[in-house]
Write an enzyme that holds these catalytic residues in place. Structure first.
Site, PDB file in Angstrom:
ATOM      1  N   ASP A 166       0.855  -1.185   0.000  1.00  0.00           N
ATOM      2  CA  ASP A 166       0.000   0.000   0.000  1.00  0.00           C
ATOM      3  C   ASP A 166       0.890   1.233   0.000  1.00  0.00           C
ATOM      4  O   ASP A 166       1.585   1.486   0.976  1.00  0.00           O
ATOM      5  CB  ASP A 166      -0.899  -0.017   1.254  1.00  0.00           C
ATOM      6  CG  ASP A 166      -2.020   1.013   1.183  1.00  0.00           C
ATOM      7  OD1 ASP A 166      -1.890   1.990   0.415  1.00  0.00           O
ATOM      8  OD2 ASP A 166      -3.016   0.841   1.901  1.00  0.00           O
ATOM      9  N   ARG A 212      -0.229   4.404  -0.759  1.00  0.00           N
ATOM     10  CA  ARG A 212      -1.055   5.606  -0.814  1.00  0.00           C
ATOM     11  C   ARG A 212      -0.564   6.658   0.174  1.00  0.00           C
ATOM     12  O   ARG A 212      -0.212   6.339   1.294  1.00  0.00           O
ATOM     13  CB  ARG A 212      -2.519   5.266  -0.497  1.00  0.00           C
ATOM     14  CG  ARG A 212      -3.186   4.512  -1.620  1.00  0.00           C
ATOM     15  CD  ARG A 212      -4.592   4.119  -1.243  1.00  0.00           C
ATOM     16  NE  ARG A 212      -4.606   3.120  -0.190  1.00  0.00           N
ATOM     17  CZ  ARG A 212      -5.721   2.605   0.325  1.00  0.00           C
ATOM     18  NH1 ARG A 212      -6.894   3.000  -0.121  1.00  0.00           N
ATOM     19  NH2 ARG A 212      -5.670   1.701   1.270  1.00  0.00           N
TER      20      ARG A 212
END
Ligand SMILES: [Zn+2]
Length: 272
Positions: free
Chosen positions: A196, A198
């Site tokens: 991840d 982000r």
């Protein structure tokens, strides 16, 4: 210098308060204090958008938001292109700019504990309606839940978050790997990419500006998203479960998310 928006139009929008800058802490900056390409976010809006989801009309105010560093770089390259009569490349430049969106539902002046969704863009789910994930139903349900809520609230649509931050091209590759038997996280690792990647920094700045320091309720099943926003100094977040769009095509995907830390029960994903 080339400005992305014609200078006279820019001045007019600034005078109307419809083009403005906020800093990393969500504080509105005076126009004369803004250094070109400095840290912070440029915001255009409010722009009324009459949304329709099925029979449901949802009037929202849209704000387009872009990081100043990114906009500054684009303007610089655009300047060079113009000098070389290379205007044909402007479209390529513009399409590479990550413009996040803020959608306001209701009257922010009355908010005390608004309902918030920070949604990561998903071309296949949000736009095409793919059931390999549950992003499309989650986005639509968020808009509906916020509209039905007494206080209303805000959706922040993060355009650079495709494929949990790896981009659409790499995401397409992970889908092919998943069809070979890997789960969504294993496929990222096979490509040498993080689970991840982000970045919620801009979402944090925008929440500080639009919601301020009052508490808010966040529609998510992902405790890490709450932690990331808390690290930005947003302290009073209540997580609100947001399960929808579960089906045979994405049960395995949701199981992988559950193993990774999303707070989903077997009943939520229909595996009990
Ligand atoms: Zn998706």
């Amino acid at each position: 210098m080339f400005t992305y928006i014609d200078p006279t139009v820019r001045t007019r929008l600034e005078e109307q308060g419809k083009l403005f800058q906020i800093d990393r802490d969500g504080v509105l900056l005076q126009t004369d204090r803004v250094a070109a390409g400095g840290a912070g976010i440029s915001v255009l809006g409010p722009i009324p958008l009459p949304l329709r989801l099925g029979d449901n009309e949802i009037p929202v105010d849209w704000y387009a938001c872009v990081r100043r560093t990114e906009l500054g770089k684009i303007e610089e390259i655009a300047d060079e292109l113009r000098a070389q009569h290379g205007q044909a490349s402007f479209a390529t430049l513009a399409s590479s700019m990550a413009v996040n969106s803020v959608l306001i539902i209701g009257d922010p002046a009355t908010w005390q504990n608004p309902l918030v969704r920070v949604h990561s863009s998903c071309m296949t789910g949000d736009v095409f309606g793919s059931e390999r994930c549950e992003c499309g139903p989650q986005l639509h349900m968020a808009l509906q839940r916020i509209q039905r809520d007494k206080q209303g609230g805000i959706v922040i649509y993060m355009s650079g978050h495709e494929g949990r931050g790896i981009g659409l091209w790499a995401k397409a590759a992970t889908y092919l790997l998943q069809d070979g038997g890997e789960n969504t996280y294993e496929a990222n690792r096979s490509l040498g990419l993080p689970d991840d990647s982000r970045d919620f920094t801009d979402a944090g700045s925008l929440l500080k500006f639009f919601v301020g320091d009052q508490p808010f309720r966040l529609l998510t099943n992902n405790p890490k998203k709450v932690q990331d926003l808390e690290q930005m100094g947003l302290r009073e977040i209540t997580r609100v479960k947001h399960v929808t769009g579960v089906g045979d095509n994405n049960r395995g995907y949701l199981s992988a998310k559950q193993d990774w830390g999303h707070e989903l029960t077997p009943e939520d994903i229909g595996t009990d």
